[in-house]
Design a protein around this motif. Structure first.
Motif, PDB file in Angstrom:
ATOM      1  N   ALA A 135     -77.794 133.799 -10.369  1.00 37.97           N
ATOM      2  CA  ALA A 135     -78.868 133.518 -11.325  1.00 37.97           C
ATOM      3  C   ALA A 135     -78.302 133.309 -12.725  1.00 37.97           C
ATOM      4  CB  ALA A 135     -79.878 134.660 -11.326  1.00 37.97           C
ATOM      5  N   GLY A 136     -77.282 134.107 -13.082  1.00 38.71           N
ATOM      6  CA  GLY A 136     -76.667 133.957 -14.399  1.00 38.71           C
ATOM      7  C   GLY A 136     -75.975 132.609 -14.550  1.00 38.71           C
ATOM      8  N   ALA A 137     -75.267 132.179 -13.499  1.00 43.32           N
ATOM      9  CA  ALA A 137     -74.599 130.878 -13.546  1.00 43.32           C
ATOM     10  C   ALA A 137     -75.619 129.756 -13.614  1.00 43.32           C
ATOM     11  CB  ALA A 137     -73.707 130.714 -12.316  1.00 43.32           C
ATOM     12  N   ALA A 138     -76.749 129.928 -12.949  1.00 41.69           N
ATOM     13  CA  ALA A 138     -77.809 128.914 -13.007  1.00 41.69           C
ATOM     14  C   ALA A 138     -78.397 128.824 -14.413  1.00 41.69           C
ATOM     15  CB  ALA A 138     -78.898 129.238 -11.988  1.00 41.69           C
ATOM     16  N   ARG A 139     -78.641 129.961 -15.041  1.00 43.17           N
ATOM     17  CA  ARG A 139     -79.167 129.947 -16.408  1.00 43.17           C
ATOM     18  C   ARG A 139     -78.164 129.292 -17.364  1.00 43.17           C
ATOM     19  NH1 ARG A 139     -81.161 135.062 -14.772  1.00 43.17           N
ATOM     20  NH2 ARG A 139     -79.338 136.114 -15.668  1.00 43.17           N
ATOM     21  N   LEU A 140     -76.875 129.536 -17.121  1.00 43.81           N
ATOM     22  CA  LEU A 140     -75.851 128.904 -17.944  1.00 43.81           C
ATOM     23  C   LEU A 140     -75.908 127.385 -17.801  1.00 43.81           C
ATOM     24  CD1 LEU A 140     -73.316 128.885 -19.728  1.00 43.81           C
ATOM     25  CD2 LEU A 140     -71.960 129.195 -17.633  1.00 43.81           C
ATOM     26  N   GLY A 141     -75.958 126.905 -16.566  1.00 45.69           N
ATOM     27  CA  GLY A 141     -76.038 125.467 -16.341  1.00 45.69           C
ATOM     28  C   GLY A 141     -77.257 124.859 -17.004  1.00 45.69           C
ATOM     29  N   ARG A 142     -78.384 125.568 -16.944  1.00 47.58           N
ATOM     30  CA  ARG A 142     -79.609 125.073 -17.569  1.00 47.58           C
ATOM     31  C   ARG A 142     -79.448 124.990 -19.087  1.00 47.58           C
ATOM     32  NH1 ARG A 142     -85.038 128.565 -17.008  1.00 47.58           N
ATOM     33  NH2 ARG A 142     -83.739 129.953 -18.291  1.00 47.58           N
ATOM     34  N   THR A 143     -78.880 126.029 -19.692  1.00 41.57           N
ATOM     35  CA  THR A 143     -78.690 126.042 -21.141  1.00 41.57           C
ATOM     36  C   THR A 143     -77.774 124.915 -21.603  1.00 41.57           C
ATOM     37  OG1 THR A 143     -79.038 128.435 -21.250  1.00 41.57           O
ATOM     38  CG2 THR A 143     -77.868 127.404 -23.092  1.00 41.57           C
ATOM     39  N   ALA A 149     -74.599 126.904  -8.333  1.00 42.55           N
ATOM     40  CA  ALA A 149     -75.491 127.558  -9.290  1.00 42.55           C
ATOM     41  C   ALA A 149     -75.551 126.796 -10.602  1.00 42.55           C
ATOM     42  CB  ALA A 149     -75.030 129.000  -9.533  1.00 42.55           C
ATOM     43  N   ALA A 150     -74.395 126.356 -11.100  1.00 41.14           N
ATOM     44  CA  ALA A 150     -74.379 125.609 -12.360  1.00 41.14           C
ATOM     45  C   ALA A 150     -75.055 124.252 -12.211  1.00 41.14           C
ATOM     46  CB  ALA A 150     -72.945 125.445 -12.847  1.00 41.14           C
ATOM     47  N   ASN A 151     -74.796 123.557 -11.097  1.00 43.41           N
ATOM     48  CA  ASN A 151     -75.472 122.285 -10.857  1.00 43.41           C
ATOM     49  C   ASN A 151     -76.977 122.487 -10.704  1.00 43.41           C
ATOM     50  OD1 ASN A 151     -72.634 121.215  -9.021  1.00 43.41           O
ATOM     51  ND2 ASN A 151     -73.376 120.195 -10.852  1.00 43.41           N
ATOM     52  N   PHE A 152     -77.378 123.565 -10.027  1.00 49.58           N
ATOM     53  CA  PHE A 152     -78.802 123.850  -9.882  1.00 49.58           C
ATOM     54  C   PHE A 152     -79.440 124.116 -11.239  1.00 49.58           C
ATOM     55  CE2 PHE A 152     -81.907 127.388  -9.721  1.00 49.58           C
ATOM     56  CZ  PHE A 152     -83.006 126.634  -9.330  1.00 49.58           C
ATOM     57  N   GLY A 153     -78.732 124.852 -12.109  1.00 53.20           N
ATOM     58  CA  GLY A 153     -79.264 125.114 -13.436  1.00 53.20           C
ATOM     59  C   GLY A 153     -79.509 123.830 -14.211  1.00 53.20           C
ATOM     60  N   ALA A 154     -78.576 122.891 -14.100  1.00 53.86           N
ATOM     61  CA  ALA A 154     -78.766 121.596 -14.761  1.00 53.86           C
ATOM     62  C   ALA A 154     -79.942 120.847 -14.155  1.00 53.86           C
ATOM     63  CB  ALA A 154     -77.486 120.772 -14.651  1.00 53.86           C
ATOM     64  N   LEU A 185     -87.287 128.174 -12.610  1.00 52.98           N
ATOM     65  CA  LEU A 185     -85.978 128.694 -12.230  1.00 52.98           C
ATOM     66  C   LEU A 185     -86.112 129.897 -11.311  1.00 52.98           C
ATOM     67  CD1 LEU A 185     -82.890 128.205 -12.885  1.00 52.98           C
ATOM     68  CD2 LEU A 185     -83.106 130.162 -14.412  1.00 52.98           C
ATOM     69  N   GLY A 186     -86.922 130.864 -11.693  1.00 52.15           N
ATOM     70  CA  GLY A 186     -87.086 132.064 -10.883  1.00 52.15           C
ATOM     71  C   GLY A 186     -87.686 131.770  -9.526  1.00 52.15           C
ATOM     72  N   LYS A 187     -88.705 130.905  -9.492  1.00 47.38           N
ATOM     73  CA  LYS A 187     -89.337 130.569  -8.224  1.00 47.38           C
ATOM     74  C   LYS A 187     -88.357 129.866  -7.286  1.00 47.38           C
ATOM     75  CE  LYS A 187     -94.066 130.138 -10.013  1.00 47.38           C
ATOM     76  NZ  LYS A 187     -95.212 129.207 -10.216  1.00 47.38           N
ATOM     77  N   ALA A 188     -87.601 128.930  -7.821  1.00 45.77           N
ATOM     78  CA  ALA A 188     -86.652 128.196  -6.995  1.00 45.77           C
ATOM     79  C   ALA A 188     -85.513 129.095  -6.521  1.00 45.77           C
ATOM     80  CB  ALA A 188     -86.099 127.001  -7.771  1.00 45.77           C
ATOM     81  N   ARG A 191     -76.271 132.961  -3.191  1.00 47.94           N
ATOM     82  CA  ARG A 191     -77.625 132.833  -3.711  1.00 47.94           C
ATOM     83  C   ARG A 191     -78.322 134.190  -3.606  1.00 47.94           C
ATOM     84  NH1 ARG A 191     -79.347 127.654   0.019  1.00 47.94           N
ATOM     85  NH2 ARG A 191     -78.278 125.974  -1.132  1.00 47.94           N
ATOM     86  N   GLY A 192     -79.242 134.430  -4.500  1.00 46.55           N
ATOM     87  CA  GLY A 192     -79.983 135.693  -4.463  1.00 46.55           C
ATOM     88  C   GLY A 192     -79.325 136.808  -5.241  1.00 46.55           C
ATOM     89  N   THR A 193     -78.151 136.583  -5.800  1.00 42.38           N
ATOM     90  CA  THR A 193     -77.453 137.598  -6.582  1.00 42.38           C
ATOM     91  C   THR A 193     -77.673 137.372  -8.072  1.00 42.38           C
ATOM     92  OG1 THR A 193     -75.395 136.311  -6.714  1.00 42.38           O
ATOM     93  CG2 THR A 193     -75.683 137.761  -4.792  1.00 42.38           C
TER      94      THR A 193
END
Length: 380
Positions: free
Chosen positions: A179-187, A206-211, A221-224, A173-175
């Protein structure tokens, strides 16, 4: 338990089995009880200790009771009536007959007292204490549990378009990578796909968090991510790492859904708290095949190590032989990682040459390219 042919005494093996009727909740039990017959039903993990009268007056011919607590009088009656009863097993930290997937809250119950007190940690401790003992009962219970979870998973995913996101547990986390994997999961989640991961830390979390973040405004996303960065890794403290995730869930409730498929075989890797539904297995081989086989919308492979390399070629094998119909899209992310550090791509592309799967694999540089790559491969 829709996959099971069930117990049918006296029926020829080549006969067409009747539809299997299931009862997995007290509400379903009460509804069927009005008919006075549970004949042929499969009742799974339902506490029937307060339903003695209904059982005593019902027909239970060829019914199957899987881990359903009931009073001795009711137990004797249903057995005498021709039912097959698999009794609950006492003193286990898990229910081998469970009818539903796990939730993070269930696995992390009692986390405030330390991770070692959670059902997840206690199940892992039981697994370690029995795995090497050769105890046939323990082995059977693990198999029953994993089969029940597989059945619950199939019921949960019915009709879903599932995309797998694989990657290493070491991603912190924090890298930027996290963040990129989280954005991918969200998309992917916003595109209407069910995001499925190995359910652990790192890229999987990260991917689960993005979803989970998908229904929220983009600023969330950024705040979390900033909150999560306060506990970068599950080492040295799983408790702090998990509690930080639950803090995010409390501050931003009602997140999106996704799937995690972890294993107690790698019990030192705790499950992440952002997958809304968790199919956790004892047998890693079952877990790996179960996860990859259900990724009908493709699989994305983020940078990882041995486990991710294994998953690449485990997904490639049925694609190569087209043993599951049309080859499923496979997208590898980070050219340098998969061509130089761990050169899986040259072998994968060589394997795919002159095969239908050649049109369903891609190597991209960044997670931002993944959605378009998946769409392009699916259209070929």
């Amino acid at each position: 338990m829709s996959r099971r042919a069930g117990y049918r005494a006296g029926v020829p093996a080549d006969a067409t089995p009747p539809p299997v009727r299931e009862i997995e909740t007290l509400e379903e039990f009460d509804r069927v009880a009005l008919s006075g017959s549970f004949a042929g039903y499969r009742l799974q993990a339902v506490d029937l200790t307060d339903r003695t009268f209904a059982l005593l007056v019902a027909d239970t011919t060829q019914a199957v009771f899987l881990g359903c607590p009931m009073e001795p009088q009711a137990l004797a009656h249903v057995r005498a009536g021709g039912a097959l009863v698999f009794p609950p097993v006492p003193h286990l930290p898990f229910d081998p007959y469970r009818a539903t997937l796990y939730s993070p809250s269930e696995l992390y119950a009692d986390l405030a007292g330390g991770y070692e007190h959670t059902p997840d940690a206690r199940a892992y401790a039981w697994f370690r204490s029995t795995a090497a003992s050769g105890d046939v009962l323990a082995s059977m219970l693990r198999s029953i549990h994993d089969d029940a979870v597989t059945d619950a998973l199939d019921e949960h995913l019915a009709g879903a378009r599932v995309v797998g996101v694989m990657g290493g547990h070491a991603m912190k986390r924090g890298t930027d990578a996290y963040a990129g994997a989280a954005r991918l999961g969200r998309t992917l989640a916003r595109d209407g796909l069910t995001v499925a991961t190995g359910g652990g830390p790192g890229a999987m979390e990260a991917a689960n968090f993005g979803a989970y973040a998908a229904p929220h405004e983009d600023v969330m996303l950024g705040k979390a991510l900033s909150v999560l960065g306060g506990a970068p890794s599950f080492r040295p403290s799983v408790s702090e790492w998990a509690l930080t995730a639950f803090e995010v869930r409390e501050r931003w409730p009602e997140g999106g859904t996704s799937l995690g498929v972890p294993t107690w075989f790698y019990g030192h890797e705790p499950p992440n708290a952002f997958a809304s539904h968790v199919a956790k297995f004892f047998a890693n081989s079952v877990r790996e095949d179960t996860l990859l086989a259900r990724c009908n919308a493709g699989v994305v492979f983020l940078p990882g190590a041995a486990g991710t390399v294994q998953e690449i070629f485990e997904a490639a094998t049925p694609n190569y032989y087209s043993s599951r119909g049309e080859p499923s899209p496979m997208v590898l992310v980070d050219r340098a990682h998969w061509t130089e550090q761990l050169p899986a791509w040259p072998l994968l592309s060589a394997l795919a040459r002159d095969h239908p799967m050649a049109w369903r694999i891609a190597l991209v540089e960044s997670v931002t390219e993944v959605p378009d790559a998946l769409a392009r491969l699916a259209d070929r």
